[in-house]
Design an enzyme around this catalytic site. Sequence first.
Site, PDB file in Angstrom:
ATOM      1  N   HIS A  88       9.481  30.809 -10.152  1.00 13.76           N
ATOM      2  CA  HIS A  88       9.221  29.637  -9.309  1.00 13.76           C
ATOM      3  C   HIS A  88       8.176  28.739  -9.968  1.00 13.76           C
ATOM      4  O   HIS A  88       7.227  29.226 -10.588  1.00 13.76           O
ATOM      5  CB  HIS A  88       8.755  30.061  -7.907  1.00 13.76           C
ATOM      6  CG  HIS A  88       8.711  28.895  -6.971  1.00 13.76           C
ATOM      7  ND1 HIS A  88       7.623  28.061  -6.910  1.00 13.76           N
ATOM      8  CD2 HIS A  88       9.622  28.393  -6.117  1.00 13.76           C
ATOM      9  CE1 HIS A  88       7.874  27.092  -6.036  1.00 13.76           C
ATOM     10  NE2 HIS A  88       9.091  27.287  -5.532  1.00 13.76           N
ATOM     11  N   GLU A 157      15.078  23.451  -9.476  1.00 12.74           N
ATOM     12  CA  GLU A 157      14.077  22.771  -8.658  1.00 12.74           C
ATOM     13  C   GLU A 157      13.183  21.924  -9.567  1.00 12.74           C
ATOM     14  O   GLU A 157      12.263  22.452 -10.204  1.00 12.74           O
ATOM     15  CB  GLU A 157      13.190  23.798  -7.951  1.00 12.74           C
ATOM     16  CG  GLU A 157      13.937  24.764  -7.072  1.00 12.74           C
ATOM     17  CD  GLU A 157      12.992  25.443  -6.089  1.00 12.74           C
ATOM     18  OE1 GLU A 157      13.155  25.224  -4.895  1.00 12.74           O
ATOM     19  OE2 GLU A 157      12.073  26.162  -6.523  1.00 12.74           O
TER      20      GLU A 157
END
Length: 236
Positions: A88, A157
């Site tokens: 992430h 992302e």
Amino acid sequence: MILAANFKSNLTRAKTEEYIKKVQKFCEENTISDEVMVFPPASALRQSSLHVSVGAQNAFCVENGAYTGELALEQLKEFDINTILIGHSERRHVLGESQELIAEKFAYYKEQGFRIVYCIGEPLEVRENGNRALLDYLDAQYKGIDLSYANLVIAYEPVWAIGTGLTPTLDDVELIHGSIREDTKAPILYGGSVKADSARLFLALDNVDGVLVGSGALNPDDFCSMIADAKKLKGE
Ligand code: PGA
């Protein structure tokens, strides 16, 4: 489709329990067949329910040991957790995780057969250098990652879209997902400022197999409305 909610460092154990109960009930009542995942903070980890699988936001790549502040496999096993987020952008850019460590975590949790949601995404300065630079940057985030792993999910992302309210255009998302698709058969999620009123726009695109949502999913009603939109898009 895959609908995933990343709570980050939000919500308590009690609120997570309430949240999952609500989403579970919604999925039952609406006979949802899509994959629904929730990533609560470590203090709120618990067993998955029938429709809602609970995953870890992070864990170290060992069974147990002297790694102050980290969870490891033993703690995940206590709750039968077998889904994990790796790579992430906040782990990479705020907590300073290197591609090398990320690849080690990937290899370890792959060995354990985990469902791995592997996150990639470019910062703004890379984006500003055009598509070739962007795709090269994503390529570098594949280093040490087995893109043919059967239990892999990719989440694209863009760093500049996370928590900012900004998103790439739908055309850009389609283009980038199309190019990621050339590298892997894994489902590809879009993440970065997805909200209840925009999720369906992303979900409708080619090569978008789901969404990974942070702040836009902190309210379970909003998350349920995204799950409902995914079902509608399938024409169910
Ligand atoms: P955001 O976060 O939806 O709040 O932008 C997404 C993520 O970091 O997974």
